[in-house]
Design a protein around this motif. Structure first.
Motif, PDB file in Angstrom:
ATOM      1  N   UNK A   1      48.511  38.038  37.657  1.00  0.00           N
ATOM      2  CA  UNK A   1      48.998  38.911  36.856  1.00  0.00           C
ATOM      3  C   UNK A   1      49.110  40.250  37.639  1.00  0.00           C
ATOM      4  N   UNK A   2      48.467  40.450  38.832  1.00  0.00           N
ATOM      5  CA  UNK A   2      48.676  41.637  39.614  1.00  0.00           C
ATOM      6  C   UNK A   2      47.873  41.274  40.959  1.00  0.00           C
ATOM      7  N   UNK A   3      48.143  42.059  41.907  1.00  0.00           N
ATOM      8  CA  UNK A   3      47.433  41.607  43.310  1.00  0.00           C
ATOM      9  C   UNK A   3      45.978  41.535  43.425  1.00  0.00           C
ATOM     10  N   UNK A   4      45.482  42.128  42.260  1.00  0.00           N
ATOM     11  CA  UNK A   4      44.147  41.959  42.317  1.00  0.00           C
ATOM     12  C   UNK A   4      43.565  40.514  42.024  1.00  0.00           C
ATOM     13  N   UNK A   5      44.589  39.827  41.431  1.00  0.00           N
ATOM     14  CA  UNK A   5      44.373  38.408  41.223  1.00  0.00           C
ATOM     15  C   UNK A   5      44.917  37.474  42.223  1.00  0.00           C
ATOM     16  N   UNK A   6      45.452  37.991  43.065  1.00  0.00           N
ATOM     17  CA  UNK A   6      46.144  37.037  44.378  1.00  0.00           C
ATOM     18  C   UNK A   6      45.164  36.202  44.924  1.00  0.00           C
TER      19      UNK A   6
END
Length: 206
Positions: free
Chosen positions: A183-188
């Motif tokens: 979803x975004x870099x927090x989920x990378x």
């Protein structure tokens, strides 16, 4: 460098759409993946007992740089050295446009320069946008596949929610290829660990 089961080039987007915090999340996620016991076990569990990793950063045209050169992951100690090198890697290319195809060219060149024999060659492309300058990615992908490289993709959807379709059509190719999303870099961090584990285990993994 001794022969390995897999040479895996991690080609990551550091274009202008990736801010300072997102870059840190990306590098932290890659380093954490290298320290993951499941990934270490997979990387050292093949017939040759090793996987080679390199980290390539890419941005606009003529803006690609090898942040971590080829290193052999054949033990937990080697995995820690690779993770530390990723943790310490500066952001080398200047922020710019998203030259996805040019980044893939550089990744394929790095695989072509691998200084030993690898049973499999994989280009792992991570980014948050379709290419908007430079060479189109589809023909580059085709050249890689012809050379025996599998190209996989991780589409970060924070900028372009439909990016997966572009990666599936224009980026991935070769035996066992796949594309994933986060979803975004927090989920990378979680996504890249799953992706690398699947890549190291090979096309039979799920």
């Amino acid at each position: 460098m001794q022969d390995v089961d897999l040479a895996l080039c991690l080609a990551v987007d550091v274009s202008a759409s990736v801010d300072y915090d997102e870059y840190g999340l990306m590098m932290g996620g890659l380093a954490a993946a290298c320290r993951d016991p499941a990934i270490i076990a997979a990387a050292t569990g093949g017939p040759r007992g090793a996987t080679a990793l390199a980290l390539l950063q890419w941005s606009g045209p003529a803006a690609q740089a090898v942040a971590v050169p080829w290193l052999r992951l054949d033990s937990a100690e080697a995995a820690e050295r690779i993770a530390a090198a990723i943790d310490d890697s500066p952001r080398l290319p200047p922020p710019g446009a998203t030259a996805l195809g040019e980044g893939m060219v550089a990744g394929l060149a790095l695989l072509g320069q691998f200084p030993a024999d690898a049973t499999r060659l994989v280009l792992d492309v991570s980014g948050d946008g379709a290419g908007n300058t430079g060479r189109p990615s589809g023909p580059v992908r085709d050249l890689g596949v012809q050379a025996g490289v599998t190209v996989n993709g991780l589409a970060v959807l924070n900028e372009e929610p439909d990016l997966l379709a572009h990666y599936e059509a224009e980026v991935i190719g070769g035996p066992g290829c796949f594309a994933m999303t986060c979803r975004d870099y927090a989920d990378f961090r979680e996504a890249i660990a799953r992706k690398m584990l699947r890549e190291i285990r090979g096309s039979l993994s799920v």
